[in-house]
Design a protein around this motif. Structure first.
Motif, PDB file in Angstrom:
ATOM      1  N   TRP A  59       1.105  -1.380   0.368  1.00  0.00           N
ATOM      2  CA  TRP A  59      -0.259   0.154  -0.154  1.00  0.00           C
ATOM      3  C   TRP A  59       1.001   1.209   0.113  1.00  0.00           C
ATOM      4  CZ3 TRP A  59      -4.252  -1.689   3.928  1.00  0.00           C
ATOM      5  CH2 TRP A  59      -4.914  -2.079   3.803  1.00  0.00           C
ATOM      6  N   ARG A  60       1.902   1.920   1.070  1.00  0.00           N
ATOM      7  CA  ARG A  60       2.593   2.612   1.290  1.00  0.00           C
ATOM      8  C   ARG A  60       3.648   3.101  -0.436  1.00  0.00           C
ATOM      9  NH1 ARG A  60       4.316   0.461   5.691  1.00  0.00           N
ATOM     10  NH2 ARG A  60       5.902  -0.768   4.364  1.00  0.00           N
ATOM     11  N   ASP A  61       3.720   2.016  -0.844  1.00  0.00           N
ATOM     12  CA  ASP A  61       4.548   1.401  -2.173  1.00  0.00           C
ATOM     13  C   ASP A  61       4.002   2.543  -3.199  1.00  0.00           C
ATOM     14  OD1 ASP A  61       7.099   1.568  -4.474  1.00  0.00           O
ATOM     15  OD2 ASP A  61       6.506  -0.507  -4.593  1.00  0.00           O
ATOM     16  N   CYS A  62       2.886   1.480  -3.398  1.00  0.00           N
ATOM     17  CA  CYS A  62       1.475   1.880  -4.361  1.00  0.00           C
ATOM     18  C   CYS A  62       0.878   3.814  -4.508  1.00  0.00           C
ATOM     19  CB  CYS A  62       0.716   1.236  -4.399  1.00  0.00           C
ATOM     20  SG  CYS A  62       1.345  -0.181  -5.114  1.00  0.00           S
ATOM     21  N   LEU A  63       0.848   3.474  -3.273  1.00  0.00           N
ATOM     22  CA  LEU A  63       0.111   5.528  -3.115  1.00  0.00           C
ATOM     23  C   LEU A  63       1.557   6.171  -2.782  1.00  0.00           C
ATOM     24  CD1 LEU A  63      -1.599   4.668   0.627  1.00  0.00           C
ATOM     25  CD2 LEU A  63      -2.940   5.137  -1.558  1.00  0.00           C
ATOM     26  N   ASN A  64       2.872   6.348  -2.423  1.00  0.00           N
ATOM     27  CA  ASN A  64       4.211   6.673  -3.151  1.00  0.00           C
ATOM     28  C   ASN A  64       3.978   7.146  -4.285  1.00  0.00           C
ATOM     29  OD1 ASN A  64       3.808   7.566  -0.353  1.00  0.00           O
ATOM     30  ND2 ASN A  64       5.299   5.701  -0.438  1.00  0.00           N
ATOM     31  N   ARG A  65       3.741   5.878  -5.349  1.00  0.00           N
ATOM     32  CA  ARG A  65       4.430   5.677  -6.575  1.00  0.00           C
ATOM     33  C   ARG A  65       3.310   6.423  -7.560  1.00  0.00           C
ATOM     34  NH1 ARG A  65       7.460   0.137  -7.605  1.00  0.00           N
ATOM     35  NH2 ARG A  65       7.705   1.305  -9.321  1.00  0.00           N
ATOM     36  N   PHE A  66       2.397   5.582  -7.287  1.00  0.00           N
ATOM     37  CA  PHE A  66       1.121   5.615  -8.761  1.00  0.00           C
ATOM     38  C   PHE A  66      -0.275   6.347  -7.904  1.00  0.00           C
ATOM     39  CE2 PHE A  66       3.369   2.558  -9.830  1.00  0.00           C
ATOM     40  CZ  PHE A  66       4.345   2.636 -10.950  1.00  0.00           C
ATOM     41  N   GLY A  67      -0.617   6.747  -6.669  1.00  0.00           N
ATOM     42  CA  GLY A  67      -1.515   6.441  -6.197  1.00  0.00           C
ATOM     43  C   GLY A  67      -2.040   7.885  -5.493  1.00  0.00           C
ATOM     44  N   ASP A  68      -2.420   7.925  -4.416  1.00  0.00           N
ATOM     45  CA  ASP A  68      -2.708   9.894  -3.662  1.00  0.00           C
ATOM     46  C   ASP A  68      -2.915   9.399  -2.661  1.00  0.00           C
ATOM     47  OD1 ASP A  68      -3.494  11.841  -2.491  1.00  0.00           O
ATOM     48  OD2 ASP A  68      -4.888  12.885  -4.178  1.00  0.00           O
ATOM     49  N   ALA A  69      -2.189   9.697  -1.440  1.00  0.00           N
ATOM     50  CA  ALA A  69      -1.910   9.099  -0.215  1.00  0.00           C
ATOM     51  C   ALA A  69      -2.496   9.617   1.097  1.00  0.00           C
ATOM     52  CB  ALA A  69      -0.188   9.818   0.332  1.00  0.00           C
ATOM     53  N   ASP A  70      -3.246  11.383   0.517  1.00  0.00           N
ATOM     54  CA  ASP A  70      -3.519  12.855   1.279  1.00  0.00           C
ATOM     55  C   ASP A  70      -5.169  12.048   0.653  1.00  0.00           C
ATOM     56  OD1 ASP A  70      -1.426  13.693   1.898  1.00  0.00           O
ATOM     57  OD2 ASP A  70      -1.627  14.499  -0.021  1.00  0.00           O
ATOM     58  N   LYS A  71      -5.966  11.864  -0.158  1.00  0.00           N
ATOM     59  CA  LYS A  71      -7.009  11.242  -0.611  1.00  0.00           C
ATOM     60  C   LYS A  71      -7.720  10.850  -1.603  1.00  0.00           C
ATOM     61  CE  LYS A  71      -7.645  14.979  -3.493  1.00  0.00           C
ATOM     62  NZ  LYS A  71      -7.617  16.599  -4.134  1.00  0.00           N
ATOM     63  N   GLY A  72      -6.771   9.588  -1.651  1.00  0.00           N
ATOM     64  CA  GLY A  72      -7.107   8.668  -3.199  1.00  0.00           C
ATOM     65  C   GLY A  72      -6.866   6.959  -2.663  1.00  0.00           C
ATOM     66  N   PHE A  73      -6.546   6.728  -4.118  1.00  0.00           N
ATOM     67  CA  PHE A  73      -6.640   5.306  -3.636  1.00  0.00           C
ATOM     68  C   PHE A  73      -5.668   5.100  -4.426  1.00  0.00           C
ATOM     69  CE2 PHE A  73     -10.945   5.945  -3.706  1.00  0.00           C
ATOM     70  CZ  PHE A  73     -11.298   5.783  -2.522  1.00  0.00           C
TER      71      PHE A  73
END
Length: 219
Positions: A142-156
């Motif tokens: 989850w951390r890796d995906c959010l940091n590289r491709f997602g939105d750690a603040d409000k998205g997926f």
């Protein structure tokens, strides 16, 4: 007009059914929905009417049979590409397929010791070293995906809307909620967003009204 009919197991327990159902919702298709209660004398015969694998979920597309949650997701992605069930960016899509494949095939300790039970609330139950290792790997993904491709603040995991990886991790989020798993702030915020998503709320509300109980899943 194509007719879709989705056959699922108990909403309270059937993690694979949740995945297929969420994918159908995200694809925006109209579909008939039938629940086949699991672990009952008639279950095997009922499922065999529709599923060559003998398992749910299964999606009937007119007279065609699409089975397995990932198979259903792939069918929906190919048939309704504008929905974006897989990320459009190639690097993101490769990563997404890898994490979905890992979720599809692994994390057996978590599945075995913390079965999905949306109605349940058993903080700390089922935890052991192997389960914690599974949790550590999932949250690292989850951390890796959010940091590289997602939105750690409000998205997926891969952007502002649900994609197949989020759908595949939705039952994990349910387990974390049921068993009170402690999560660091960034991954907890993601898990909370997924838990409160409209599709999850609809599924949870329906699960709460089901009359069936499976004792071995009631930890």
């Amino acid at each position: 007009m194509v007719k879709h009919a989705l056959y699922i197991g108990n909403r309270n327990y059937s993690s694979w059914s949740l995945r297929a159902w969420m994918a159908c919702k995200q694809a925006g298709i109209a579909f008939e929905e039938t629940v086949i209660p699991l672990r009952r004398p008639e279950t095997r015969e009922m499922i065999a009417r529709y599923a060559p694998s003998g398992r749910v979920p299964v999606l009937m597309v007119d007279e065609r049979v699409v089975w397995d949650s990932l198979g259903i997701c792939e069918y929906l992605s190919e048939t309704y590409p504008r929905v974006g069930l897989w990320p459009k960016d190639k690097a993101a899509r490769v990563m997404a397929r890898c994490v979905v494949a890992e979720m599809h095939a692994d994390f057996n300790a978590l599945r075995r010791n913390m079965p999905m039970n949306i109605r349940g609330h058993s903080p700390g139950q089922g935890m052991n070293v192997e389960v914690q290792n599974d949790i550590n790997r999932i949250t690292a993904i989850w951390r890796d995906c959010l940091n590289r491709f997602g939105d750690a603040d409000k998205g997926f995991l891969f952007g502002s809307h649900l994609s197949i990886p989020d759908i595949f991790f939705a039952p994990v989020v349910s387990r974390f909620h049921t068993y009170g798993v402690d999560l660091e702030p960034v991954v907890k915020a993601y898990a909370d967003r997924l838990w409160e998503h409209a599709y999850m709320q609809e599924w949870r509300d329906a699960a709460a009204k089901e009359p069936w109980y499976i004792p071995e899943f009631e930890i």
